[in-house]
Design a protein around this motif. Structure first.
Motif, PDB file in Angstrom:
ATOM      1  N   THR A  27      -5.615   1.831  12.874  1.00 19.27           N
ATOM      2  CA  THR A  27      -5.848   2.722  11.876  1.00 19.27           C
ATOM      3  C   THR A  27      -7.134   3.466  12.024  1.00 19.27           C
ATOM      4  OG1 THR A  27      -4.535   1.111  10.297  1.00 19.27           O
ATOM      5  CG2 THR A  27      -6.254   2.404   9.342  1.00 19.27           C
ATOM      6  N   ASN A  69      -2.676   5.649  12.509  1.00 22.54           N
ATOM      7  CA  ASN A  69      -2.578   6.184  11.056  1.00 22.54           C
ATOM      8  C   ASN A  69      -3.994   6.342  10.433  1.00 22.54           C
ATOM      9  OD1 ASN A  69      -3.124   3.587   9.338  1.00 22.54           O
ATOM     10  ND2 ASN A  69      -1.737   3.150  10.766  1.00 22.54           N
ATOM     11  N   ASN A 121      -6.334   6.502   7.248  1.00 17.91           N
ATOM     12  CA  ASN A 121      -6.652   5.933   6.209  1.00 17.91           C
ATOM     13  C   ASN A 121      -7.825   6.625   5.439  1.00 17.91           C
ATOM     14  OD1 ASN A 121      -6.340   4.183   3.769  1.00 17.91           O
ATOM     15  ND2 ASN A 121      -7.069   2.239   4.917  1.00 17.91           N
ATOM     16  N   GLN A 153      -5.387  15.674   2.783  1.00 25.91           N
ATOM     17  CA  GLN A 153      -4.175  14.769   3.318  1.00 25.91           C
ATOM     18  C   GLN A 153      -3.226  15.655   3.707  1.00 25.91           C
ATOM     19  OE1 GLN A 153      -2.099  12.832   0.260  1.00 25.91           O
ATOM     20  NE2 GLN A 153      -1.639  10.920   1.598  1.00 25.91           N
ATOM     21  N   ARG A 178      -1.104  15.589   7.257  1.00 23.26           N
ATOM     22  CA  ARG A 178       0.574  15.472   7.363  1.00 23.26           C
ATOM     23  C   ARG A 178       1.299  16.803   7.817  1.00 23.26           C
ATOM     24  NH1 ARG A 178       1.826  12.100   1.800  1.00 23.26           N
ATOM     25  NH2 ARG A 178       1.337  10.244   2.487  1.00 23.26           N
ATOM     26  N   ASN A 199       0.242  10.587  10.120  1.00 18.63           N
ATOM     27  CA  ASN A 199       0.385   9.732   8.891  1.00 18.63           C
ATOM     28  C   ASN A 199      -0.801   9.574   8.295  1.00 18.63           C
ATOM     29  OD1 ASN A 199       1.802   7.797   7.412  1.00 18.63           O
ATOM     30  ND2 ASN A 199       2.010   6.267   8.905  1.00 18.63           N
ATOM     31  N   HIS A 213      -2.905   8.262   4.508  1.00 19.36           N
ATOM     32  CA  HIS A 213      -2.724   7.609   3.319  1.00 19.36           C
ATOM     33  C   HIS A 213      -4.175   7.724   2.731  1.00 19.36           C
ATOM     34  CE1 HIS A 213       1.243   5.897   4.388  1.00 19.36           C
ATOM     35  NE2 HIS A 213       0.482   5.410   5.480  1.00 19.36           N
ATOM     36  N   ILE A 214      -3.926   7.758   1.259  1.00 16.07           N
ATOM     37  CA  ILE A 214      -5.424   7.751   0.388  1.00 16.07           C
ATOM     38  C   ILE A 214      -5.529   6.392  -0.086  1.00 16.07           C
ATOM     39  CG2 ILE A 214      -6.730   8.586  -1.506  1.00 16.07           C
ATOM     40  CD1 ILE A 214      -4.697  11.396  -1.165  1.00 16.07           C
ATOM     41  N   ARG A 215      -6.521   5.841   0.293  1.00 16.08           N
ATOM     42  CA  ARG A 215      -6.817   4.485  -0.294  1.00 16.08           C
ATOM     43  C   ARG A 215      -7.194   4.496  -1.564  1.00 16.08           C
ATOM     44  NH1 ARG A 215     -11.243   0.790   2.212  1.00 16.08           N
ATOM     45  NH2 ARG A 215     -10.185   1.277   4.136  1.00 16.08           N
TER      46      ARG A 215
END
Ligand code: SF4
Length: 375
Positions: free
Chosen positions: A284, A313, A315, A339, A343, A348, A350-352
Motif C-alpha cells: 500500500t 494500491n 491509499n 482519485q 484510476r 487502484n 481508495h480514499i480513507r
C-alpha cells in the motif's frame, strides 16, 4: 529490582513456560495465565482464582502486567475512541531472548512523562464489522514530518513489545468495543526503527494463545527504511506493508519529510518490489493530501507513474489540520479529482475516511499530549 521484571504482554507462551518453570510452577501454569489475560480479559494476577495464592503472589513479584495508566479517554461523535496512556518509567525488561533492546530508563524529555496515544476506530455496516486499533510504536517520533503532530518534540523512546500489545488489549476492553479485528501501526512513531519490539509484538498479536488477530489484518506503515523493509520481507510475517510516500517526487518529498534527504523514492519502491516478491503481498502506498501542496492533477499523474512500477494500491488520506502547523485540508472535490486521475491511469486508489477528527484522533493528529505546543 521492580523495573527489571519482564512484561507479561511482551513474552511468548514458550518464554512464559520457561519463566514459570524456573519459579517451580507446574507446566500448565503459563497456559492458565495466558487464558486469564487474553481470553478472560483479566490482567490482575490476584484475580486469577484457579491459581494457588503462592503462585499469584510470585507472579506479582516476577512479572509486570499492566504497565501503563490511561490518563485520558475520549469518545468522538463517530464512535472513535482515543486513549492517552502514561507509561511507568523505566521500561520493563524484554523477555529473555526476545531480541528487544535491553531495559533502559526513559530519557527525561520536556514532558517529564512518557505518554502515547492509541485509537479504536469502529466500522459497522451491512457488510463488515471492524474494530481497528491504531497503535503507537514509539514515544514521539524522530522522523519529524512537517505536517504531523506526532513528531513535534522529537523522539523520547521506543515502546517495548509488551507496551505495544498492551495498547491493543486496553482498547479491546473499553466499554462496548469487543474484539479488535484489525491493527495498524500508524500511531506515533516509525515502526521499522523499533524493529525488534514491533515484530515481537506482531507475533503475540497473531498468536492463537495471544490476541489471535489475523496477520492479514495487521498493517505496518513506514515512512521509509529500505533495509528494514527487506528485513521484514525476509521474516515472512503475513502482514501488509504500507509505505508513506506523501509526494510523487523526491524534491517535494524532501520538503515534507526530513528523512527523505537520505532515501529516494526509487530506493523505497525497490524495497517494496522485494517485499512483494518475498511475500506475494501487494504494497500500500500512503499519500496524505495537503491542500495546494501535493494535491494537483500533475501530482496525481506523477504518482500514477510511480505506483505502476510495483504491485501496489494507493491509499489517499485527506489531511487533518494540526493547530500551529501551516498545512490545510484539501477540498473534497480535489480529493475525488485526484482519485479519478489515478484510476484513469489504471491505479487502484481508495480514499480513507477521516475518523475521530473532533477528538484529534485522526491520522497525523496523535501526539505526546504534554509535549510543548507547536511553534
Ligand atoms: Fe513520525 Fe509518521 Fe508522524 Fe512522520 S507521519 S512524524 S513518521 S508519526
Amino acid at each position: 529490582m521492580l523495573n527489571e521484571r519482564p512484561h507479561l504482554f511482551g513474552v511468548s507462551r514458550e518464554e512464559l513456560r520457561e519463566l514459570s518453570g524456573g519459579w517451580a510452577m507446574p507446566a500448565f501454569r503459563a497456559d492458565q495465565v495466558l487464558e486469564w489475560v487474553y481470553r478472560k480479559g483479566q490482567a490482575d494476577p490476584q484475580a486469577m482464582t484457579n491459581l494457588p495464592a503462592a503462585d499469584r503472589e510470585r507472579l506479582v513479584r516476577e512479572l509486570g502486567f499492566l504497565t501503563g495508566k490511561p490518563v485520558r479517554h475520549q469518545i468522538a461523535t463517530d464512535g472513535t475512541q482515543k486513549l492517552l496512556i502514561e507509561w511507568d518509567a523505566p521500561a520493563p525488561a524484554p523477555a529473555p531472548g526476545s531480541g528487544e533492546a535491553g531495559a533502559r530508563a526513559l530519557p527525561v524529555m520536556n514532558t517529564g512523562a512518557a505518554q502515547t496515544e492509541c485509537v479504536m476506530i469502529p466500522v459497522d455496516d451491512a457488510k463488515k464489522l471492524r474494530r481497528t486499533a491504531c497503535i503507537s510504536s514509539q514515544v514521539g517520533c524522530a522522523v519529524g514530518c512537517r505536517f504531523c503532530a506526532s513528531g513535534i518534540g522529537g523522539l523520547a523512546d521506543d515502546l517495548s513489545a509488551g507496551r505495544i500489545v498492551e495498547q491493543v488489549w486496553r482498547l479491546e476492553r473499553l466499554a462496548g468495543v469487543g474484539r479488535i479485528t484489525n491493527v495498524v501501526f500508524m500511531g506515533m512513531g516509525e515502526p521499522l526503527s523499533n524493529f525488534g519490539a514491533v515484530t515481537k509484538a506482531v507475533s503475540i498479536l497473531t498468536a492463537e494463545w495471544g490476541m489471535a488477530i489475523s496477520g492479514r489484518r495487521i498493517t505496518i506503515s513506514t515512512v521509509g527504511l529500505p533495509a528494514q523493509i527487506r528485513r521484514l520481507a525476509d521474516l515472512a510475517l503475513p502482514v501488509t506493508l504500507a509505505i508513506s510516500l506523501h509526494a510523487p517526487n523526491d524534491v517535494l518529498r524532501r520538503e515534507l519529510i526530513p528523512w527523505a534527504d537520505y532515501v529516494t523514492i526509487e530506493q523505497l519502491l525497490d524495497a517494496g518490489r522485494y517485499y512483494f516478491a518475498k511475500t506475494g503481498r501487494e504494497v500500500t502506498l500512503e499519500y496524505i493530501l495537503l491542500g495546494r501542496v501535493n494535491d494537483q492533477a500533475a501530482h496525481a499523474r506523477e504518482l500514477a507513474r510511480v505506483a505502476r512500477t510495483l504491485r501496489s494500491n494507493v491509499n489517499l488520506i485527506r489531511y487533518n489540520e494540526v493547530p500551529g502547523l501551516p498545512y490545510r485540508r484539501p477540498a473534497k472535490e480535489n480529493v475525488l479529482d485526484f482519485q479519478k486521475v489515478l484510476r484513469a491511469a489504471g491505479v487502484n486508489a481508495h480514499i480513507r475516511a477521516s475518523r475521530g477528527r473532533d477528538i484529534a484522533a485522526a491520522c497525523g493528529q496523535l501526539r505526546r499530549e504534554t509535549a510543548a505546543s507547536p511553534s
